[in-house]
Design an enzyme around this catalytic site. Structure first.
Site, PDB file in Angstrom:
ATOM      1  N   TYR A 190       0.842  -1.200   0.000  1.00  0.00           N
ATOM      2  CA  TYR A 190       0.000   0.000   0.000  1.00  0.00           C
ATOM      3  C   TYR A 190       0.873   1.243   0.000  1.00  0.00           C
ATOM      4  O   TYR A 190       2.024   1.226   0.449  1.00  0.00           O
ATOM      5  CB  TYR A 190      -0.949   0.018   1.207  1.00  0.00           C
ATOM      6  CG  TYR A 190      -0.268   0.216   2.547  1.00  0.00           C
ATOM      7  CD1 TYR A 190      -0.056   1.494   3.071  1.00  0.00           C
ATOM      8  CD2 TYR A 190       0.146  -0.877   3.308  1.00  0.00           C
ATOM      9  CE1 TYR A 190       0.558   1.674   4.307  1.00  0.00           C
ATOM     10  CE2 TYR A 190       0.758  -0.702   4.540  1.00  0.00           C
ATOM     11  CZ  TYR A 190       0.962   0.574   5.030  1.00  0.00           C
ATOM     12  OH  TYR A 190       1.574   0.751   6.244  1.00  0.00           O
ATOM     13  N   CYS A 191       0.342   2.313  -0.566  1.00  0.00           N
ATOM     14  CA  CYS A 191       1.030   3.594  -0.588  1.00  0.00           C
ATOM     15  C   CYS A 191      -0.031   4.694  -0.629  1.00  0.00           C
ATOM     16  O   CYS A 191      -1.217   4.414  -0.480  1.00  0.00           O
ATOM     17  CB  CYS A 191       2.008   3.682  -1.758  1.00  0.00           C
ATOM     18  SG  CYS A 191       1.288   3.206  -3.337  1.00  0.00           S
ATOM     19  N   THR A 192       0.373   5.929  -0.813  1.00  0.00           N
ATOM     20  CA  THR A 192      -0.555   7.049  -0.662  1.00  0.00           C
ATOM     21  C   THR A 192      -1.740   6.959  -1.624  1.00  0.00           C
ATOM     22  O   THR A 192      -2.897   6.896  -1.209  1.00  0.00           O
ATOM     23  CB  THR A 192       0.181   8.381  -0.858  1.00  0.00           C
ATOM     24  OG1 THR A 192       1.288   8.450   0.034  1.00  0.00           O
ATOM     25  CG2 THR A 192      -0.754   9.559  -0.595  1.00  0.00           C
TER      26      THR A 192
END
Length: 295
Positions: A190-192
């Protein structure tokens, strides 16, 4: 009354002439009074823009009219307002550039992109699909695809947070063997906003991680769906003047000031010119530090 918004967007798609697209995008943003950052490469576009809601909607509509960007992934969030000239307070200027990568992992030769997007990336999970997977399995591991300072103020519960200061350090981190014990587990990156995990999940798969997923739309879309009533804890770091965003009025404060240890989600640049990281610093300690430097 004008409404200030921030638009986060990207598309992985082959671009035969990124420089021509750069000139078009710069002129389009200028004509609409938008500020922010746009990166282009032969593999697509990645950007964040701030401005008036109507102008941003026109930008998104015009950009999607270009065939290569028809599938542009867009997300919205609240802006901070406007300066005296009616321009976004969240960005000091407009920057539109062509680079080797639209996400700087330092491995452009490993990225393969076709008209459908990244080739060989992780399977996509929307927020509801993520919760469904977690309800079926007990071997799911969250893997943070951001820099460690971003995770200091917000992350998924029990996530693995690699010790990286920049995205370019991920390749060496994966090659180090530190995460080989995860290769037989279900790993959710996951990331922004989702773009970094498009690349990271592919890098992990090519290194023998057998079951890799990517959270589609990133933390932003998860927060839109579940707010602070899901598995996310804390605030979301953003690379603009806002510093961080919260998904509700009851978000947890998990950051701790590097000066006094007080709970805070406030970030500021490291005072050492040689240091390129952001630090968690409460307002009181930031005032003391600024006064010390002024003296």
């Amino acid at each position: 009354m004008p409404v200030a918004k921030v638009l986060l967007f990207y598309a992985f798609t082959p671009l035969p002439d990124p420089e021509a697209v750069r000139l078009w995008q710069r002129d389009l943003c200028d004509s609409l009074g938008l500020r922010g950052r746009i990166l282009l490469s032969k593999d697509g576009i990645n950007g964040t823009l701030g401005g008036e809601l109507g102008a941003l909607k026109r930008y998104a509509r015009k950009t999607k009219e270009y065939a290569a960007f028809r599938g542009l992934d867009v997300k919205w969030s609240e802006g901070s307002g406007f300066d005296a000239d009616g321009l976004s307070l969240d960005f000091p200027r407009l920057s539109v550039r062509v680079r080797d990568e639209i996400v700087s992992f330092g491995a452009p030769a490993e990225l393969r992109v076709d008209s459908t997007g990244v080739v060989g990336g992780g399977d996509r999970l929307d927020p509801d699909g993520l919760h469904a997977l977690l309800g079926q399995r007990d071997d799911v591991v969250f893997f943070d695809g951001r820099n460690r300072f971003e995770a200091a103020i917000g992350r998924f519960r029990d996530a693995v947070v690699p010790d990286v200061a920049t995205t370019r350090e991920f390749v060496a981190e994966l090659d180090s063997g530190r995460y080989d014990h995860l290769k037989d587990k279900a790993v959710v990156t996951y990331c922004t906003g989702g773009i970094r995990c498009e690349v990271l999940s592919g890098l992990m798969r090519s290194r023998g991680f057998g079951e890799v997923y990517q959270l589609d739309g990133g933390v932003v879309r998860y927060g839109e769906r579940f707010g602070d009533d899901g598995l996310w804890e804390g605030s979301l770091y953003v690379f603009d003047g806002r510093g961080s965003v919260r998904f509700s009025d009851h978000s947890a404060v998990i950051g701790r000031c590097t000066g006094c240890g007080a709970p805070t989600a406030r970030m500021r640049n490291c005072s050492d010119p040689a240091c390129r990281e952001q630090l968690v610093v409460c307002e009181e300690c930031a005032v003391v530090e600024c006064a010390a430097h002024a003296a």
